[in-house]
Design a protein around this motif. Structure first.
Motif, short mmCIF file in Angstrom:
data_model
loop_
_atom_site.label_atom_id
_atom_site.label_comp_id
_atom_site.label_asym_id
_atom_site.label_seq_id
_atom_site.Cartn_x
_atom_site.Cartn_y
_atom_site.Cartn_z
N ILE A 7 0.87 -1.17 0.00
CA ILE A 7 0.00 0.00 0.00
C ILE A 7 0.91 1.22 0.00
CG2 ILE A 7 -1.74 1.30 1.27
CD1 ILE A 7 -2.64 -1.39 2.47
N VAL A 8 0.74 2.06 -0.99
CA VAL A 8 1.57 3.26 -1.13
C VAL A 8 0.69 4.48 -0.96
CG1 VAL A 8 3.07 4.56 -2.68
CG2 VAL A 8 3.13 2.06 -2.70
N ASP A 9 1.08 5.35 -0.06
CA ASP A 9 0.36 6.59 0.19
C ASP A 9 0.93 7.67 -0.73
OD1 ASP A 9 -0.81 8.91 1.14
OD2 ASP A 9 -0.64 8.32 3.25
N ILE A 10 0.32 7.80 -1.91
CA ILE A 10 0.79 8.77 -2.91
C ILE A 10 0.70 10.19 -2.35
CG2 ILE A 10 0.32 9.74 -5.20
CD1 ILE A 10 1.52 6.95 -5.34
N THR A 11 -0.33 10.48 -1.59
CA THR A 11 -0.47 11.82 -1.01
C THR A 11 0.69 12.11 -0.08
OG1 THR A 11 -2.87 11.65 -1.17
CG2 THR A 11 -2.00 13.31 0.34
N ARG A 14 3.72 12.84 -2.21
CA ARG A 14 3.58 14.17 -2.81
C ARG A 14 3.86 15.26 -1.76
NH1 ARG A 14 -1.28 13.60 -4.92
NH2 ARG A 14 -0.46 12.80 -6.85
N ASP A 15 3.27 15.10 -0.56
CA ASP A 15 3.48 16.08 0.50
C ASP A 15 4.93 16.12 0.96
OD1 ASP A 15 0.78 16.68 0.39
OD2 ASP A 15 0.26 15.57 2.21
N LYS A 18 6.98 17.98 -1.57
CA LYS A 18 6.72 19.42 -1.44
C LYS A 18 7.45 19.99 -0.21
CE LYS A 18 2.97 22.74 -0.87
NZ LYS A 18 1.52 22.91 -0.74
N GLN A 19 7.35 19.31 0.92
CA GLN A 19 8.00 19.79 2.15
C GLN A 19 9.52 19.83 2.00
OE1 GLN A 19 6.63 21.13 4.91
NE2 GLN A 19 4.71 20.99 3.79
N LEU A 20 10.10 18.84 1.35
CA LEU A 20 11.54 18.85 1.12
C LEU A 20 11.94 20.04 0.26
CD1 LEU A 20 12.22 15.05 0.64
CD2 LEU A 20 13.13 16.49 2.48
N GLY A 21 11.11 20.37 -0.72
CA GLY A 21 11.38 21.55 -1.55
C GLY A 21 11.33 22.83 -0.73
N LEU A 22 10.37 22.92 0.18
CA LEU A 22 10.27 24.10 1.04
C LEU A 22 11.48 24.21 1.98
CD1 LEU A 22 6.46 23.95 1.94
CD2 LEU A 22 7.60 25.58 0.41
N GLU A 70 18.64 15.61 -3.31
CA GLU A 70 18.77 14.21 -3.73
C GLU A 70 17.62 13.37 -3.16
OE1 GLU A 70 22.20 10.75 -4.02
OE2 GLU A 70 22.48 12.40 -2.60
N VAL A 71 17.34 13.54 -1.88
CA VAL A 71 16.24 12.79 -1.26
C VAL A 71 14.91 13.17 -1.91
CG1 VAL A 71 14.95 12.42 0.89
CG2 VAL A 71 17.45 12.43 0.92
N GLY A 72 14.72 14.47 -2.17
CA GLY A 72 13.51 14.91 -2.85
C GLY A 72 13.36 14.25 -4.22
N GLY A 73 14.48 14.10 -4.92
CA GLY A 73 14.46 13.42 -6.21
C GLY A 73 14.05 11.97 -6.10
N TRP A 74 14.55 11.31 -5.06
CA TRP A 74 14.18 9.90 -4.83
C TRP A 74 12.69 9.78 -4.53
CZ3 TRP A 74 18.61 8.99 -0.80
CH2 TRP A 74 19.83 8.90 -1.48
N VAL A 75 12.19 10.68 -3.68
CA VAL A 75 10.77 10.65 -3.32
C VAL A 75 9.92 10.91 -4.56
CG1 VAL A 75 8.95 11.80 -1.99
CG2 VAL A 75 11.15 11.29 -0.91
#
Length: 98
Positions: A7-11, A14-15, A18-22, A70-75
């Motif tokens: 089970i993958v929580d896409i939301t 996505r969140d 977004k948070q890593l970008g912020l 890098e982590v944001g890219g993986w996510v």
């Protein structure tokens, strides 16, 4: 629809992306604070010590920003992969039901 072991929580993905970008943006915008700090310190010895601290912080901050990116890219990659898989499985199920 059948039961799934995964089970993958896409939301959540996505969140998280977004948070890593912020967070990355916050770390990148700190450089203005560094300049203000240097300008507000008066004594020459203190200016030198603060400048060394700021320079070290700047180098480490760049490393942190790179790692966050890098982590944001993986996510993001994981999210896109699971979204694609979900679309493909949905399409396959539709085809099998017709």
């Amino acid at each position: 629809m059948s039961d799934s072991d995964l089970i993958v929580d896409i939301t959540l993905l996505r969140d998280t992306e977004k948070q890593l970008g912020l967070i990355q943006g916050e770390f990148q915008s700190i450089s203005g604070w560094e300049r203000e700090l240097r300008a507000s310190v008066g004594a020459e010895r203190m200016v030198k010590a603060m400048s060394e601290f700021v320079d070290n912080w700047d180098r480490h901050r760049r490393e942190i920003v790179e790692e966050i990116s890098e982590v944001g890219g993986w996510v993001g990659s994981a999210r896109r992969s699971f979204e694609k898989l979900d679309r493909e499985l949905t399409e396959k199920m539709k085809q099998e039901n017709h």
